[in-house]
Write a protein that holds these residues in place. Structure first.
Motif, PDB file in Angstrom:
ATOM      1  N   MET A 181     109.550  -5.025  20.013  1.00 58.84           N
ATOM      2  CA  MET A 181     109.195  -4.009  20.442  1.00 58.84           C
ATOM      3  C   MET A 181     108.631  -3.427  21.192  1.00 58.84           C
ATOM      4  SD  MET A 181     110.811  -0.712  18.445  1.00 58.84           S
ATOM      5  CE  MET A 181     109.046  -1.184  17.971  1.00 58.84           C
ATOM      6  N   GLU A 182     108.366  -3.302  22.663  1.00 55.13           N
ATOM      7  CA  GLU A 182     107.408  -2.957  22.980  1.00 55.13           C
ATOM      8  C   GLU A 182     107.173  -1.196  22.728  1.00 55.13           C
ATOM      9  OE1 GLU A 182     107.590  -2.865  28.026  1.00 55.13           O
ATOM     10  OE2 GLU A 182     107.927  -0.527  27.963  1.00 55.13           O
ATOM     11  N   ILE A 183     105.856  -1.440  22.922  1.00 58.07           N
ATOM     12  CA  ILE A 183     105.170   0.275  22.979  1.00 58.07           C
ATOM     13  C   ILE A 183     104.367   0.383  23.483  1.00 58.07           C
ATOM     14  CG2 ILE A 183     103.405   0.935  21.160  1.00 58.07           C
ATOM     15  CD1 ILE A 183     104.183  -1.026  18.832  1.00 58.07           C
ATOM     16  N   ARG A 184     104.922   1.911  23.747  1.00 62.86           N
ATOM     17  CA  ARG A 184     103.821   2.596  25.094  1.00 62.86           C
ATOM     18  C   ARG A 184     103.634   3.712  25.029  1.00 62.86           C
ATOM     19  NH1 ARG A 184     107.351   4.558  28.900  1.00 62.86           N
ATOM     20  NH2 ARG A 184     109.178   3.848  27.605  1.00 62.86           N
ATOM     21  N   LEU A 185     102.315   3.721  25.002  1.00 61.16           N
ATOM     22  CA  LEU A 185     101.212   5.007  25.029  1.00 61.16           C
ATOM     23  C   LEU A 185     101.102   5.628  26.218  1.00 61.16           C
ATOM     24  CD1 LEU A 185     100.823   3.708  21.782  1.00 61.16           C
ATOM     25  CD2 LEU A 185      98.271   4.488  22.695  1.00 61.16           C
ATOM     26  N   GLU A 186     100.986   6.838  26.250  1.00 58.18           N
ATOM     27  CA  GLU A 186     101.388   7.499  28.043  1.00 58.18           C
ATOM     28  C   GLU A 186     100.737   8.518  27.694  1.00 58.18           C
ATOM     29  OE1 GLU A 186     104.897   8.736  29.090  1.00 58.18           O
ATOM     30  OE2 GLU A 186     105.937   6.665  30.010  1.00 58.18           O
ATOM     31  N   ASN A 187      99.336   8.668  28.408  1.00 60.66           N
ATOM     32  CA  ASN A 187      98.536   9.445  28.679  1.00 60.66           C
ATOM     33  C   ASN A 187      97.566  10.493  27.038  1.00 60.66           C
ATOM     34  OD1 ASN A 187      96.652  11.656  30.163  1.00 60.66           O
ATOM     35  ND2 ASN A 187      98.314  12.922  30.189  1.00 60.66           N
ATOM     36  N   ILE A 188      97.872   9.478  26.582  1.00 61.19           N
ATOM     37  CA  ILE A 188      97.408   9.929  24.576  1.00 61.19           C
ATOM     38  C   ILE A 188      95.980  10.685  24.906  1.00 61.19           C
ATOM     39  CG2 ILE A 188      96.614   8.952  22.404  1.00 61.19           C
ATOM     40  CD1 ILE A 188     100.192   9.270  23.130  1.00 61.19           C
ATOM     41  N   THR A 189      96.011  11.566  24.194  1.00 61.50           N
ATOM     42  CA  THR A 189      94.792  12.395  24.393  1.00 61.50           C
ATOM     43  C   THR A 189      94.770  12.788  22.729  1.00 61.50           C
ATOM     44  OG1 THR A 189      94.872  13.268  26.667  1.00 61.50           O
ATOM     45  CG2 THR A 189      93.028  13.987  24.663  1.00 61.50           C
ATOM     46  N   LYS A 190      93.443  12.523  22.100  1.00 59.74           N
ATOM     47  CA  LYS A 190      92.804  12.649  20.661  1.00 59.74           C
ATOM     48  C   LYS A 190      91.771  13.828  20.354  1.00 59.74           C
ATOM     49  CE  LYS A 190      93.175  13.675  16.420  1.00 59.74           C
ATOM     50  NZ  LYS A 190      94.734  14.092  15.844  1.00 59.74           N
ATOM     51  N   ILE A 191      91.949  14.635  20.048  1.00 55.34           N
ATOM     52  CA  ILE A 191      89.917  15.463  19.646  1.00 55.34           C
ATOM     53  C   ILE A 191      90.167  15.732  18.608  1.00 55.34           C
ATOM     54  CG2 ILE A 191      88.657  17.806  20.555  1.00 55.34           C
ATOM     55  CD1 ILE A 191      91.649  18.069  23.211  1.00 55.34           C
ATOM     56  N   PHE A 192      89.191  15.446  17.926  1.00 53.24           N
ATOM     57  CA  PHE A 192      89.261  15.963  16.614  1.00 53.24           C
ATOM     58  C   PHE A 192      87.765  16.963  16.397  1.00 53.24           C
ATOM     59  CE2 PHE A 192      89.723  11.762  15.775  1.00 53.24           C
ATOM     60  CZ  PHE A 192      90.146  11.283  15.077  1.00 53.24           C
ATOM     61  N   GLN A 193      88.270  17.919  15.363  1.00 58.57           N
ATOM     62  CA  GLN A 193      86.807  18.984  15.976  1.00 58.57           C
ATOM     63  C   GLN A 193      87.118  18.983  14.273  1.00 58.57           C
ATOM     64  OE1 GLN A 193      89.491  22.659  15.356  1.00 58.57           O
ATOM     65  NE2 GLN A 193      88.925  23.882  17.770  1.00 58.57           N
ATOM     66  N   ALA A 194      85.773  19.007  14.392  1.00 63.49           N
ATOM     67  CA  ALA A 194      84.496  19.452  12.862  1.00 63.49           C
ATOM     68  C   ALA A 194      84.304  20.545  12.534  1.00 63.49           C
ATOM     69  CB  ALA A 194      83.311  19.044  13.218  1.00 63.49           C
ATOM     70  N   LYS A 195      83.777  20.791  11.257  1.00 62.69           N
ATOM     71  CA  LYS A 195      84.046  21.778  10.289  1.00 62.69           C
ATOM     72  C   LYS A 195      83.480  23.080  11.985  1.00 62.69           C
ATOM     73  CE  LYS A 195      85.384  21.461   5.740  1.00 62.69           C
ATOM     74  NZ  LYS A 195      84.443  20.837   5.072  1.00 62.69           N
ATOM     75  N   ASP A 196      82.637  23.218  12.116  1.00 58.09           N
ATOM     76  CA  ASP A 196      81.444  24.411  12.911  1.00 58.09           C
ATOM     77  C   ASP A 196      81.977  23.713  14.647  1.00 58.09           C
ATOM     78  OD1 ASP A 196      81.164  21.133  13.840  1.00 58.09           O
ATOM     79  OD2 ASP A 196      78.473  21.191  13.688  1.00 58.09           O
ATOM     80  N   LYS A 197      83.548  23.186  15.018  1.00 56.98           N
ATOM     81  CA  LYS A 197      84.131  23.840  15.616  1.00 56.98           C
ATOM     82  C   LYS A 197      83.333  22.878  17.269  1.00 56.98           C
ATOM     83  CE  LYS A 197      86.728  27.868  13.726  1.00 56.98           C
ATOM     84  NZ  LYS A 197      88.382  26.945  13.356  1.00 56.98           N
ATOM     85  N   THR A 198      82.566  21.930  16.412  1.00 52.93           N
ATOM     86  CA  THR A 198      82.568  21.420  17.598  1.00 52.93           C
ATOM     87  C   THR A 198      83.697  19.834  17.895  1.00 52.93           C
ATOM     88  OG1 THR A 198      81.461  19.495  16.063  1.00 52.93           O
ATOM     89  CG2 THR A 198      79.716  21.389  17.252  1.00 52.93           C
ATOM     90  N   GLU A 199      83.918  20.014  18.949  1.00 54.02           N
ATOM     91  CA  GLU A 199      85.399  18.929  19.696  1.00 54.02           C
ATOM     92  C   GLU A 199      84.949  17.489  19.721  1.00 54.02           C
ATOM     93  OE1 GLU A 199      87.062  20.854  22.570  1.00 54.02           O
ATOM     94  OE2 GLU A 199      88.669  21.374  20.463  1.00 54.02           O
ATOM     95  N   THR A 200      84.643  16.402  19.518  1.00 55.95           N
ATOM     96  CA  THR A 200      84.664  15.182  19.602  1.00 55.95           C
ATOM     97  C   THR A 200      86.765  14.129  20.623  1.00 55.95           C
ATOM     98  OG1 THR A 200      83.794  14.867  18.065  1.00 55.95           O
ATOM     99  CG2 THR A 200      84.289  13.291  19.383  1.00 55.95           C
ATOM    100  N   VAL A 201      85.456  13.690  21.357  1.00 52.66           N
ATOM    101  CA  VAL A 201      87.664  13.226  21.957  1.00 52.66           C
ATOM    102  C   VAL A 201      86.805  12.052  21.804  1.00 52.66           C
ATOM    103  CG1 VAL A 201      88.523  12.790  24.603  1.00 52.66           C
ATOM    104  CG2 VAL A 201      87.279  15.182  23.978  1.00 52.66           C
TER     105      VAL A 201
END
Lengths: 361, 306
Positions: A1-21
């Motif tokens: 089965m083919e797997i396709r990811l389209e335009n995937i973005t994941k941002i993690f937010q730390a407790k102090d609200k800093t974001e890591t892409v």
């Protein structure tokens, strides 16, 4: 089965609200029935991507398709995936048999049927004899096979492996990668694994997906490819004062990549004429190392602590640094440091890239 | 040479603790064994501090004492009702607390507060909760049309007052257990739960097949220490009923006495030989506790994983 990811973005937010892409607008297509390696340095988001495919992490943006089915919002247990964790996550209090049967019991497969399925799967991965042992009584390689058997026993649509070889010693690694290849071939299941080891990726996968953009990581292999800052001048490719050859790209700065084995030694009038700085002999290869002066790159300046962000009106002194490149020659050449060598470049081993976009030209 | 020197240093460092332990722990420990063999011990009579030796006389006396039977019965009820219930309840609360993300710290604090609150004060609060006329429990029962039950006031029976005592004992023991379980739960690798999730494991099965087995060392530890603690129950009875160790009017007197309460009452009895009775009861309690601990360790060796 083919797997396709389209335009995937994941941002993690730390407790102090800093974001890591962790993953930024990532597109990926994994063909059906293939063994695909996600390769990249630590922290490039490859495990994150794997866990998003598994459904344990939710992307902030983008879509994930299994075949034609949009599984982005589907919970992991409905996706039909088998996941092998980096440290295997075998239940320590259960025997190998109980571990492998656990997913089957969850979906209420009758016990005698589950026993047969577990035994078949254990035989497939080669641990059929160890069914009554506890995980701690197994070696790392055996534990991993149990984990693979547990992931495969419920007949998933996709098998996901997170750094499958990283916890194994060197010899076991070679053996296990053959095993993974064999298991994948025998089951024909679409398999994705994550690794930071190029050799590992190249040796087992049908296809490699490189994560993290940037030229440095577009190349694989040891020793790594030589990268030169060059220039195209009126249809001629230049590196320092050496004419490498004609090139039909537009005039301007460019990046030249030449593999160490992409050079040939000629008697005279080579394209590059330089003094050997030192010689490394490993086995049947002789590597010549050459040194040359070139302006420091941005990253190199930053690494030295130079503030490259501050804009100044003062004229900036161009910092020259010593750079090296490596050439692999036949061991029959006897060069000493200080010898002047004439080098030609094999035209099919020459790669030229746009300096800004990193595109191949 | 070097080894001897470091040995000497080690003993030197241990000396202060050993000295205090010798005076306040080791000596009393051995002395209480010694006291069980004496008849008519009276430390106010320096010329003839005891009358004779006996091997089992004091034990015989304790074991044939009606009050000791009462104390044993009460203690056994407290141990075997309160410990299992409080272990199960605290485990469920800990699992629930571990599952919430928001306000987890706040709830953790709330559940830990009873641990730092004075047991006597809590006992008084509970006595009020169980009050016949004003207590919350009876108001609650009233909603269901039930007549007020006398738990702690005049007219309470052994049964009703024991219920009140058990509720208080269970509640008082929750805080510490919840904390230990929560620490244990937070130590369980999240990947086990991720693996369970991928494999479509129902929540009840996750609890039964993954969480509880992985927490079993903690559960064993808590159960053993709780049993030992419950055998020593005394403070809770005092907290709820005061020094009389029984609700007012309930006969026989001391009807909620525990083994430790029994020991206390003989320690403060000035009659000659009473201290030997207390010592004998203490040794009996020690043996009971020891046997139970061994049984539990033996069981947990078979049941606890790792």
């Amino acid at each position: 089965m083919e797997i396709r990811l389209e335009n995937i973005t994941k941002i993690f937010q730390a407790k102090d609200k800093t974001e890591t892409v962790a993953v930024n607008s990532f597109d990926l297509t994994i063909p059906s029935g293939k063994l695909v390696g996600l390769l990249g340095p630590s922290g490039c988001g490859k495990s994150t991507t794997l866990y998003m495919i598994a459904g344990l992490l939710e992307p902030n943006n983008g879509k994930i398709y299994f075949g034609d089915e949009d599984v982005t919002d589907m919970s992991p247990e409905h996706r039909g995936i088998g996941l092998v964790f980096q440290n295997y996550a075998l239940y320590p209090h259960m025997t190998v048999r109980q571990n492998i049967m656990f997913p089957l019991e969850n979906i209420k497969v009758p016990k005698d049927e589950a026993l047969v399925m577990a035994q078949d799967m254990a035989d497939l991965v080669g641990i059929g004899e160890l069914m009554n042992r506890k995980p701690r009584q197994l070696s790392g390689g055996q534990q991993q096979r149990v984990a693979i058997a547990r992931a495969l026993v419920k007949k998933p649509r996709v098998l996901l492996l997170d750094e499958p070889l990283s916890n194994l010693d060197a010899r076991l690694r070679l053996q296990t990668r053959e095993e993974i290849k064999r298991i994948q071939r025998e089951t024909g299941i679409t398999t994705i694994f994550v690794t930071h080891d190029q050799e590992e990726a190249m040796s087992i996968s049908d296809e490699i997906v490189l994560m993290e953009l940037g030229l440095k990581h577009k190349f694989l292999g040891t020793p790594p490819i030589n990268i030169f800052n060059g220039e195209i001048k009126k249809g001629t490719l230049m590196f320092n004062d050496f004419k490498i050859g004609p090139h039909d790209g537009a005039d301007g700065e460019c990046v030249i990549g030449i593999r160490p084995e992409g050079f040939t030694v000629v008697k005279e009038k080579g394209k590059i004429e330089m003094e050997v700085a030192y010689v490394e002999t490993i086995g049947r290869d002789t590597t010549l190392v050459f040194e040359y002066k070139a302006p420091a790159d941005f990253e190199e300046l930053e690494a030295e602590g130079v503030n490259t962000k501050e804009v100044s009106d003062e004229p900036v002194e161009i910092k020259m640094v010593t750079k090296t490149f490596k050439v692999i020659v036949d061991a029959s050449y006897k060069f000493k440091p200080g010898d002047v060598v004439n080098l030609d470049v094999k035209s099919n081993k020459l790669y030229v890239f746009n300096k800004d976009t990193g595109e191949y030209i | 040479m070097l080894e001897r020197e470091s040995n000497l240093k080690a003993w030197l460092y241990l000396a202060p603790a050993l000295l205090l332990l010798s005076v306040f722990t080791f000596y009393p420990l051995f002395n209480s064994f010694y006291l069980t063999f004496l008849v008519g011990y009276n430390y106010l009579k320096p010329d003839k501090i005891f009358e004779a030796y006996t091997l089992v006389g004091n034990f015989k006396e304790v074991l044939s004492d009606k009050l000791f039977h009462q104390a044993l019965k009460n203690t056994v009820v407290i141990v075997f009702v309160s410990v299992p219930i409080s272990v199960i309840v605290s485990l469920l609360i800990a699992v629930a607390l571990n599952g919430i993300k928001k306000l987890q710290g706040t709830f953790q604090t709330i559940f830990f507060l009873p641990y730092v609150t004075n047991a006597i004060a809590v006992g008084m609060a509970f006595a009020f909760i169980f009050n016949t006329n004003y207590g919350l429990v009876n108001q609650f029962l009233g909603w269901f049309g039930m007549d007020p039950v006398k738990f702690v006031t005049l007219g309470a029976t052994w049964g009703t007052s024991m219920i009140a005592l058990l509720v208080y004992t269970i509640w008082g023991g929750l805080a510490f257990k919840i904390m230990v379980f929560l620490a244990g739960l937070q130590n369980i690798d999240k990947q086990y739960y991720d693996a369970a999730k991928v494999d479509a494991t129902p929540r009840s099965r996750v609890l039964r097949r993954i969480t509880i087995p992985l927490l079993s060392p903690m559960i064993a530890y808590i159960t053993i220490t709780s049993f030992i603690g419950a055998f020593k129950a005394y403070r809770t009875v005092i907290g709820m009923f005061g020094a009389s160790l029984a609700p007012p009017g309930l006969l026989p007197k001391d009807s909620l006495i525990t083994i430790v309460g029994y020991i206390y009452s003989y320690i403060y009895d000035t009659a000659p030989g009473a201290i030997s009775i207390a010592a004998a009861a203490a040794v009996i309690l020690f043996v009971i506790t020891l046997v139970f601990t061994f049984i539990q360790m033996w069981v947990s060796k078979k049941r606890v994983h790792f």
